[in-house]
Design a protein around this motif. Sequence first.
Motif, PDB file in Angstrom:
ATOM      1  N   ALA A  24      29.402 -51.212 -11.748  1.00 32.19           N
ATOM      2  CA  ALA A  24      30.208 -52.434 -11.702  1.00 32.19           C
ATOM      3  C   ALA A  24      31.518 -52.252 -12.457  1.00 32.19           C
ATOM      4  O   ALA A  24      32.590 -52.680 -11.991  1.00 32.19           O
ATOM      5  N   ARG A  25      31.470 -51.601 -13.616  1.00 34.51           N
ATOM      6  CA  ARG A  25      32.697 -51.379 -14.381  1.00 34.51           C
ATOM      7  C   ARG A  25      33.667 -50.485 -13.618  1.00 34.51           C
ATOM      8  O   ARG A  25      34.885 -50.712 -13.621  1.00 34.51           O
ATOM      9  N   HIS A  26      33.121 -49.471 -12.952  1.00 34.55           N
ATOM     10  CA  HIS A  26      34.004 -48.601 -12.171  1.00 34.55           C
ATOM     11  C   HIS A  26      34.658 -49.376 -11.035  1.00 34.55           C
ATOM     12  O   HIS A  26      35.877 -49.236 -10.796  1.00 34.55           O
ATOM     13  N   LEU A  27      33.898 -50.191 -10.328  1.00 43.10           N
ATOM     14  CA  LEU A  27      34.468 -50.967  -9.224  1.00 43.10           C
ATOM     15  C   LEU A  27      35.513 -51.957  -9.741  1.00 43.10           C
ATOM     16  O   LEU A  27      36.558 -52.159  -9.109  1.00 43.10           O
ATOM     17  N   ALA A  28      35.237 -52.578 -10.882  1.00 43.21           N
ATOM     18  CA  ALA A  28      36.196 -53.534 -11.440  1.00 43.21           C
ATOM     19  C   ALA A  28      37.511 -52.850 -11.795  1.00 43.21           C
ATOM     20  O   ALA A  28      38.593 -53.442 -11.646  1.00 43.21           O
ATOM     21  N   ALA A  38      30.649 -58.482  -4.329  1.00 41.62           N
ATOM     22  CA  ALA A  38      29.712 -59.453  -4.904  1.00 41.62           C
ATOM     23  C   ALA A  38      28.706 -58.716  -5.770  1.00 41.62           C
ATOM     24  O   ALA A  38      28.370 -57.547  -5.514  1.00 41.62           O
ATOM     25  N   LEU A  39      28.214 -59.384  -6.797  1.00 41.35           N
ATOM     26  CA  LEU A  39      27.172 -58.860  -7.680  1.00 41.35           C
ATOM     27  C   LEU A  39      25.850 -59.519  -7.326  1.00 41.35           C
ATOM     28  O   LEU A  39      25.781 -60.743  -7.154  1.00 41.35           O
ATOM     29  N   ALA A  40      24.797 -58.704  -7.226  1.00 41.98           N
ATOM     30  CA  ALA A  40      23.486 -59.230  -6.843  1.00 41.98           C
ATOM     31  C   ALA A  40      22.417 -58.728  -7.794  1.00 41.98           C
ATOM     32  O   ALA A  40      22.501 -57.624  -8.335  1.00 41.98           O
ATOM     33  N   GLY A  55      35.322 -59.460 -16.433  1.00 38.69           N
ATOM     34  CA  GLY A  55      36.583 -60.172 -16.254  1.00 38.69           C
ATOM     35  C   GLY A  55      36.989 -60.320 -14.808  1.00 38.69           C
ATOM     36  O   GLY A  55      38.184 -60.260 -14.478  1.00 38.69           O
ATOM     37  N   VAL A  56      36.008 -60.510 -13.919  1.00 40.16           N
ATOM     38  CA  VAL A  56      36.272 -60.662 -12.489  1.00 40.16           C
ATOM     39  C   VAL A  56      35.748 -62.021 -12.032  1.00 40.16           C
ATOM     40  O   VAL A  56      34.987 -62.693 -12.746  1.00 40.16           O
ATOM     41  N   LEU A 353      28.513 -43.473  -7.142  1.00 41.21           N
ATOM     42  CA  LEU A 353      27.993 -44.554  -6.308  1.00 41.21           C
ATOM     43  C   LEU A 353      29.095 -45.538  -5.938  1.00 41.21           C
ATOM     44  O   LEU A 353      29.181 -45.980  -4.787  1.00 41.21           O
ATOM     45  N   GLY A 354      29.947 -45.889  -6.897  1.00 37.89           N
ATOM     46  CA  GLY A 354      31.037 -46.816  -6.612  1.00 37.89           C
ATOM     47  C   GLY A 354      31.979 -46.282  -5.548  1.00 37.89           C
ATOM     48  O   GLY A 354      32.361 -47.011  -4.611  1.00 37.89           O
TER      49      GLY A 354
END
Length: 399
Positions: A24-28, A38-40, A55-56, A353-354
Amino acid sequence: MSENARDHDIVLLGATGFVGAFTARHLARSAPDGVRIALAGRSRARLEDARRELGVDWPIMEVDTTDETAITRMTRSTSVVATTVGPYLRYGMEVAASCAREGTSYADLSGESIFVARSIQRNHDAAEKSGARIVHSCGFDSIPSDLGVGLSHSAAGGVPIVAATLRVRSLRGGISGGTIDSLRQQMREARTDASARRLIANPFALTPGPSVRLPRRAGSGWGKERGGWQAPFIMGAYNQQIIQRSNYLTGWSYGQLMQYREVVTTGRGVAGFAAAGAISVGTAAFVGAMSFAPTRAILDRVLPEPGTGPGADTVEHGRFVLDVDVYPVEGEPMRARVAAPFDPGYGGTGVMLGESALSLALDELPDRAGVLTPMVAMGDKLAERLRAHRFTLDVAPLR
């Protein structure tokens, strides 16, 4: 950018887990503007905390991987699902199957032979029909190995390969409870199922197998080579299965007689010999102990729990350097150097993965569908993406 009627380009499932948080941090940090992410996960409260820390303003989806209705709602809403929720034998099959039915591409971090073999059996035809790319093993299992062989094979002119060897030159990092739990679940399955045990040991477990008689298999990796000592790499058996699937999916382009192995180089002299022996014995002892309930119970007392992982200092100072040497039937041998200044299993895997999810969502990829491998699904496009994030993926003649 994908242009379709779906609400999201990427859903990250398991965003609050240990590896999910790295992804998630890499994608952000790295996803282009306008990519709809989206986060699931199971807990809305934890997802909201994660979103706040990132911060998204990404949407949140509550998804329990045992709830088929929730899974279908998720897979219909997005172009790509990237999931860190393992063990995949327990939590992954319905997600992959739903993606295959709904024409949704999928990426995971599985290093579980049994799960991937069952996914191929269940999902390959459905994914081909729907146009979905189902791509297992988009982390340290097995992108360095798979891309290393594939890129070297291309650089060698695409001719068949006699042999390929991955050599671990340097590797520093930690291990998470989720990784241990995946191994634990696979060992439990193999303990009660002889066919599962055979599958784990079969280099062609993810293919129908070659149509020619193979020569005697390469050695385990223990011993002396080029004046230095080496030991078998614990991930080699599974990575070999992924590489042979890439071989099969490309019409056995690497050659049906190719032999592949992975080793850890430990140096010269007495110190190298001792290190190689310790790795060989330790690996065999660990796998053996995980295979039996009494010894597994003892290990469970000291191994990391699911959802936990190495400390910040271990992750911060992680790195890996791998060489993949390919020997074609004609022409010069080639070497791919695959390296990154990241903990291989967590910081590095989060990037892998990102970028796999972004590639599946955004890139013009080969016209393939089904249960694929990273090399077959994304190949050069993924390599380009990783190079842009401090990965080394260089190929040159082996001197």
